[in-house]
Design a protein around this motif. Structure first.
Motif, short mmCIF file in Angstrom:
data_model
loop_
_atom_site.label_atom_id
_atom_site.label_comp_id
_atom_site.label_asym_id
_atom_site.label_seq_id
_atom_site.Cartn_x
_atom_site.Cartn_y
_atom_site.Cartn_z
N THR A 23 0.87 -1.18 0.00
CA THR A 23 0.00 0.00 0.00
C THR A 23 0.90 1.23 0.00
O THR A 23 1.95 1.24 0.66
N ARG A 24 0.49 2.23 -0.77
CA ARG A 24 1.34 3.41 -0.95
C ARG A 24 0.50 4.68 -1.05
O ARG A 24 -0.61 4.67 -1.56
N GLN A 25 1.12 5.75 -0.58
CA GLN A 25 0.59 7.09 -0.82
C GLN A 25 1.51 7.71 -1.86
O GLN A 25 2.73 7.65 -1.72
N CYS A 26 0.94 8.30 -2.90
CA CYS A 26 1.74 8.85 -4.00
C CYS A 26 1.52 10.35 -4.14
O CYS A 26 0.38 10.81 -4.28
N GLN A 41 -4.10 7.42 -2.52
CA GLN A 41 -3.86 6.33 -1.57
C GLN A 41 -4.16 5.05 -2.35
O GLN A 41 -5.25 4.91 -2.89
N ASN A 42 -3.19 4.14 -2.40
CA ASN A 42 -3.28 3.01 -3.33
C ASN A 42 -2.92 1.68 -2.70
O ASN A 42 -2.00 1.59 -1.89
N ALA A 43 -3.65 0.65 -3.11
CA ALA A 43 -3.34 -0.74 -2.74
C ALA A 43 -2.95 -1.47 -4.01
O ALA A 43 -3.66 -1.41 -5.02
N VAL A 110 5.41 6.11 1.35
CA VAL A 110 5.07 7.35 0.65
C VAL A 110 6.06 7.49 -0.49
O VAL A 110 7.28 7.39 -0.28
N ILE A 111 5.54 7.74 -1.71
CA ILE A 111 6.43 7.86 -2.88
C ILE A 111 6.26 9.21 -3.55
O ILE A 111 5.26 9.89 -3.37
#
Length: 141
Positions: A23-26, A41-43, A110-111
């Protein structure tokens, strides 16, 4: 663990057959543009762990990483459903907003922090990358 999801108008429905790989926040500029100035916000799921009912529309552009990104969305309400990178076509990056609550997911990383605006509040406890990190490791089926 499985999840379900839908777009805002209910035309698109989803079923997830496994936990996400990551899972990431971009904070990349493209995500800021589609998320009204904030991050997405991504899975991230393997393709074969995501079942989608309904017909999606899509658009493409070249990301800062140099990869082609294809964004899939509901043509009726515009809800972002998932994105795919030309570098990782075996993965679907699904927006948290289409996953039914309570899903319990939260960003683990976080990216593209170098693209975040000065006012952005980035959780200092999360792993952070100024640009694109390496792809998540392949998940076992």
């Amino acid at each position: 663990m499985s999840y379900t999801g839908r777009c805002a108008c209910g035309v698109i429905s989803l079923e997830f057959l496994a936990k996400p790989i990551a899972t990431r926040q971009c904070w990349c500029r493209q995500c800021q543009q589609i998320a009204a100035g904030g991050p997405t916000q991504n899975a991230i799921f393997k393709n074969d762990h995501v079942s989608i009912q309904g017909t999606l529309a899509s658009c493409q552009w070249t990301a800062a990483s140099g990869n082609t990104l294809t964004f899939h969305f509901c043509p009726s309400c515009g809800t972002q459903v998932y994105a795919q990178s030309s570098a990782r076509m075996y993965l679907k990056t699904v927006r948290f907003g289409v996953i039914d609550e309570p899903h319990g997911l939260k960003p683990e990383m976080v990216i593209w922090t170098e693209d975040a605006p000065a006012w952005a509040q980035i959780d200092p406890t999360l792993e952070a990358w100024p640009q694109q990190p390496p792809p998540p490791p392949p998940a076992k089926s």
